[in-house]
Design a protein around this motif. Structure first.
Motif, short mmCIF file in Angstrom:
data_model
loop_
_atom_site.label_atom_id
_atom_site.label_comp_id
_atom_site.label_asym_id
_atom_site.label_seq_id
_atom_site.Cartn_x
_atom_site.Cartn_y
_atom_site.Cartn_z
N PHE A 101 1.07 -1.16 0.28
CA PHE A 101 0.33 0.02 0.07
C PHE A 101 1.35 1.35 -0.71
O PHE A 101 0.97 2.48 -0.55
CB PHE A 101 -0.50 -0.25 0.93
CG PHE A 101 -2.12 1.19 1.64
CD1 PHE A 101 -2.69 1.38 0.68
CD2 PHE A 101 -2.16 2.04 2.39
CE1 PHE A 101 -3.87 2.70 0.17
CE2 PHE A 101 -2.33 3.09 2.07
CZ PHE A 101 -3.07 3.41 1.37
N LEU A 102 1.95 1.45 1.14
CA LEU A 102 3.16 2.37 1.03
C LEU A 102 3.45 2.33 -0.53
O LEU A 102 3.03 4.18 -1.17
CB LEU A 102 3.72 2.17 2.18
CG LEU A 102 3.28 2.88 3.60
CD1 LEU A 102 4.18 2.02 4.22
CD2 LEU A 102 2.58 4.04 3.71
N ARG A 103 3.79 1.81 -1.13
CA ARG A 103 4.72 2.07 -2.51
C ARG A 103 3.98 2.58 -3.56
O ARG A 103 4.06 3.16 -4.00
CB ARG A 103 5.66 0.35 -2.97
CG ARG A 103 6.39 -0.15 -1.98
CD ARG A 103 6.95 -1.34 -2.63
NE ARG A 103 6.35 -2.34 -2.58
CZ ARG A 103 6.40 -3.68 -2.17
NH1 ARG A 103 6.91 -3.12 -0.76
NH2 ARG A 103 5.74 -4.25 -2.00
N SER A 104 2.34 2.40 -3.27
CA SER A 104 1.75 2.03 -4.44
C SER A 104 1.38 3.72 -4.11
O SER A 104 0.96 4.34 -5.21
CB SER A 104 0.12 1.39 -4.47
OG SER A 104 -0.50 1.50 -3.55
N ARG A 105 0.89 4.21 -3.01
CA ARG A 105 0.72 5.85 -3.16
C ARG A 105 1.83 6.73 -3.29
O ARG A 105 1.97 7.57 -3.65
CB ARG A 105 0.63 5.90 -1.35
CG ARG A 105 -0.81 5.15 -1.42
CD ARG A 105 -2.00 4.99 -1.58
NE ARG A 105 -2.50 4.33 -3.05
CZ ARG A 105 -2.93 4.25 -3.76
NH1 ARG A 105 -3.65 5.08 -3.30
NH2 ARG A 105 -3.11 2.85 -4.36
N ARG A 106 3.57 6.47 -2.79
CA ARG A 106 4.25 6.82 -3.18
C ARG A 106 4.95 6.49 -4.66
O ARG A 106 5.12 8.17 -5.01
CB ARG A 106 5.62 6.17 -2.30
CG ARG A 106 6.76 6.80 -3.11
CD ARG A 106 7.90 5.70 -2.20
NE ARG A 106 7.98 4.94 -2.58
CZ ARG A 106 9.15 4.17 -3.39
NH1 ARG A 106 9.32 5.06 -3.95
NH2 ARG A 106 9.04 2.53 -3.31
N GLU A 107 4.58 5.65 -5.61
CA GLU A 107 4.96 5.70 -6.55
C GLU A 107 3.72 6.48 -7.48
O GLU A 107 3.92 6.59 -8.31
CB GLU A 107 4.49 4.34 -7.61
CG GLU A 107 5.77 3.37 -6.88
CD GLU A 107 6.21 2.49 -7.68
OE1 GLU A 107 4.70 1.62 -8.19
OE2 GLU A 107 6.68 1.19 -6.73
N ARG A 108 2.89 7.21 -7.29
CA ARG A 108 1.65 7.87 -7.52
C ARG A 108 1.88 9.50 -7.40
O ARG A 108 1.47 9.82 -8.04
CB ARG A 108 0.38 7.89 -7.21
CG ARG A 108 -0.10 7.71 -6.05
CD ARG A 108 -1.74 7.83 -5.23
NE ARG A 108 -1.95 8.64 -3.43
CZ ARG A 108 -2.36 8.93 -3.54
NH1 ARG A 108 -4.28 8.33 -3.57
NH2 ARG A 108 -2.60 9.45 -1.73
#
Length: 296
Positions: free
Chosen positions: A33-40
């Motif tokens: 979840f954290l990775r997906s929010r950071r990458e956006r």
């Protein structure tokens, strides 16, 4: 802000290792979840200058750590799903750095296994007109529910079926959770064992449209830990579409209520709906006026 150092085993373990326990699965979901929010996020969205071409999309880990005022190593461990305990202050800072909306923020704290010190309780699906309609439906019980079975809003009469929801933690105001754990709802719902078959089948069917939603996965993981009965039903892979029907409630001090429930869709894409309970017979109609009520 503080974090608890991981154990030696956690520090030396592989970040890509498959989750083997419910806690491992929760940390894995948190990391993803954290990775997906950071990458956006683009640097300019958070006030950072563009520094040439980037190899990967979104922000870098060190940039998130800088924005949240936490150590790069700590944030990296968090994104790797390491076995660490994170303070609410760190989670709050990370939520702000990643520009999480209210739903995303709530999900972050749920996956981290801690309470949000500043939860956002408003729901965009529950407009003032919807709340007015809920009140006008009295003496008939009514509620607003999403496809995850979270109770988003309700009128005072509905508390006769579920009890005082204000006394429950926000994450426990969920009909799936109340159906499989000790609750007022389970006590008054006469056919709760049969009803649980349907609620699990409808929830699984709804997950087909939300297969990447980590909040649903987190709810399932929580129920698997709490209820062997849920675990047994979940393994059946039964599915069922939402529909109208009849429920019976034995409410202390009131009596037996036979109710027909009807779904009114407020947001078909998100699965948000209003459910009303109307009397199936004259006796139930008279008893509804006696339902105990607790104002929201």
């Amino acid at each position: 802000m503080s974090l608890v150092m991981p154990s030696a085993q956690a520090r030396t373990g592989s970040a890509g290792q498959r989750p083997t326990t419910p806690d491992d699965a929760r940390r894995h979901e948190l990391a993803a979840f954290l990775r997906s929010r950071r990458e956006r996020l683009a640097p300019e969205q958070v006030g950072l200058p563009m520094t040439g071409r980037r190899r990967t999309p979104g922000l870098r880990r060190e940039e998130v750590a800088q924005l949240a005022a936490v150590g790069v190593t700590w944030y990296t461990w968090l994104e790797q799903g390491r076995d660490i305990q994170v303070s609410t202050q760190v989670l709050d800072a990370v939520a702000r750095a990643l520009l999480l909306d209210p739903s995303e923020r709530a999900h972050l704290f749920t996956l981290a296994g801690t309470d949000d010190p500043a939860p956002v309780r408003d729901c965009p699906s529950v407009t003032p007109s919807v709340r007015m309609l809920l009140e006008r439906l009295a003496p008939f019980p009514a509620l607003v529910l999403n496809s995850r079975y979270d109770v988003l809003a309700y009128n005072a009469q509905y508390t006769g079926f579920v009890g005082d929801l204000d006394r429950l933690a926000p994450e426990d105001r969920n009909l799936m959770w109340m159906a499989f754990t000790p609750s007022h709802f389970r006590e008054v719902l006469i056919d709760y064992r049969t009803e649980r078959l349907g609620i699990v089948a409808r929830f699984r069917a709804a997950m087909a449209d939300h297969s990447s939603d980590p909040t649903r996965k987190a709810l399932v993981a929580r129920l698997l830990r709490a209820s062997p009965e849920f675990a047994e039903l979940w393994q059946r892979h039964d599915v069922m579409r939402p529909g109208n029907g009849v429920k019976r409630f034995q409410v202390p001090g009131v009596g037996l209520l036979r109710c027909e429930y009807t779904n009114f869709w407020l947001s078909p894409q998100l699965g948000t709906r209003m459910i009303t309970y109307t009397p199936l017979d004259d006796e139930t109609r008279a008893l509804m006026d006696r339902l105990p009520t607790r104002a929201q």
